[in-house]
Design a protein around this motif. Structure first.
Motif, PDB file in Angstrom:
ATOM      1  N   ILE A 123       1.010  -1.236   0.063  1.00  0.00           N
ATOM      2  CA  ILE A 123      -0.127   0.077   0.111  1.00  0.00           C
ATOM      3  C   ILE A 123       0.734   1.270  -0.066  1.00  0.00           C
ATOM      4  CG2 ILE A 123      -1.838   1.118   1.139  1.00  0.00           C
ATOM      5  CD1 ILE A 123      -2.664  -1.524   2.448  1.00  0.00           C
ATOM      6  N   MET A 137       0.898   5.133   0.830  1.00  0.00           N
ATOM      7  CA  MET A 137       0.377   6.258   1.371  1.00  0.00           C
ATOM      8  C   MET A 137       1.090   7.675   0.803  1.00  0.00           C
ATOM      9  SD  MET A 137      -0.243   5.007   5.242  1.00  0.00           S
ATOM     10  CE  MET A 137      -1.128   6.322   5.789  1.00  0.00           C
ATOM     11  N   TYR A 149      -1.910   4.157   8.938  1.00  0.00           N
ATOM     12  CA  TYR A 149      -0.831   3.488   8.869  1.00  0.00           C
ATOM     13  C   TYR A 149      -0.829   2.187   9.755  1.00  0.00           C
ATOM     14  CZ  TYR A 149       4.300   2.728   9.443  1.00  0.00           C
ATOM     15  OH  TYR A 149       5.561   2.387   9.537  1.00  0.00           O
ATOM     16  N   PHE A 195      -3.216  -0.609   8.360  1.00  0.00           N
ATOM     17  CA  PHE A 195      -2.593  -1.357   7.387  1.00  0.00           C
ATOM     18  C   PHE A 195      -1.283  -2.301   7.752  1.00  0.00           C
ATOM     19  CE2 PHE A 195      -3.692   2.571   4.468  1.00  0.00           C
ATOM     20  CZ  PHE A 195      -4.986   2.126   4.410  1.00  0.00           C
ATOM     21  N   LYS A 196      -0.467  -1.962   8.732  1.00  0.00           N
ATOM     22  CA  LYS A 196       0.573  -2.767   9.130  1.00  0.00           C
ATOM     23  C   LYS A 196       0.200  -3.695   9.912  1.00  0.00           C
ATOM     24  CE  LYS A 196       4.789  -1.342   9.030  1.00  0.00           C
ATOM     25  NZ  LYS A 196       5.709  -1.825   8.255  1.00  0.00           N
ATOM     26  N   VAL A 246       3.691  -1.084   3.852  1.00  0.00           N
ATOM     27  CA  VAL A 246       3.293   0.361   3.379  1.00  0.00           C
ATOM     28  C   VAL A 246       4.729   0.984   3.211  1.00  0.00           C
ATOM     29  CG1 VAL A 246       2.242   2.123   4.769  1.00  0.00           C
ATOM     30  CG2 VAL A 246       1.600   0.063   5.539  1.00  0.00           C
TER      31      VAL A 246
END
Length: 227
Positions: free
Chosen positions: A3, A5, A31, A34-35, A41
């Motif tokens: 992903i 960002m 963040y 997702f992590k 990321v």
């Protein structure tokens, strides 16, 4: 899952002499969503390096569990300090892209050629594109099949009422709510500063900082549905 960002590099709040940038909660909360889901990321910004932080988002009353976790996370703070230049990062393939807000994106990312092309390419490929608060301002010049990308899509974003509440209606280059409506989007909102995120196809939008987690989880849900 990989992903990207994308954060702003713009730090001037119009001609006010005040600073702006990205909003910490709108970066930190997604963040970690997702992590914690195991995603790789990647962070980018138009100029690369450390993106400017909106000082108001670092104030004590703006802190959340995610922002406190970020401040204590040396690996995450180092990653943020070394964002890739967007034109370079955008050349790689990603499973999704996500735009945190803060007022900065209204000046740079909304007009950035690499960002516009990244969004158009990702959206056309059917991959999730997410944006929260002022983040949906990045759709100002994006197109899909010859029309504004958001035309006919259900979206949300920072409201005119919320902009008035923070006293910046006459400072910002454009109002997110008005722009989305003018581009033919089916804009909806909840009461000011309440959590609200909307998914339409592979586009995810969140209304305000309180919507950051909800928007990120919606992007994750799309990725898992694909998987």
């Amino acid at each position: 899952m990989k992903i990207l960002m994308v954060l702003t590099s713009h730090d001037q709040l119009g001609n006010t002499g005040r600073k702006t940038g990205f909003w910490l909660e709108e970066f930190a909360a997604p963040y970690y969503v997702f992590k914690d889901a195991g995603a790789d990321v990647v962070l980018a910004s138009p100029k690369g390096g450390q993106p400017p932080l909106d000082p108001k988002s670092d104030a004590p009353d703006a802190q959340t569990e995610a922002t406190r976790r970020f401040r204590a996370d040396a690996k995450a703070t180092a990653a943020l300090a070394g964002t890739l230049p967007l034109a370079e990062a955008a050349r790689a393939p990603y499973d999704a892209v996500f735009y945190p807000g803060g007022h900065g994106p209204l000046w740079d990312l909304a007009e950035d050629k690499a960002s516009i092309e990244l969004i158009e390419r990702t959206y056309a490929a059917g991959k999730p594109v997410g944006a929260v608060c002022h983040g949906p301002g990045v759709f100002r010049h994006t197109r899909h099949k010859g029309e504004p990308l958001v035309k006919g899509l259900r979206v949300t974003g920072f409201t005119n009422g919320e902009e008035a509440a923070v006293g910046l209606t006459d400072v910002v280059p454009f109002l997110v709510e008005d722009m989305l409506k003018e581009h033919g989007a089916e804009y909806s909102k909840k009461p000011d500063f309440q959590p609200y995120a909307v998914t339409d196809g592979n586009l995810v939008t969140g209304q305000n900082p309180a919507s950051s987690v909800e928007a990120a989880k919606a992007v994750l849900a799309l990725l898992r549905a694909e998987g």
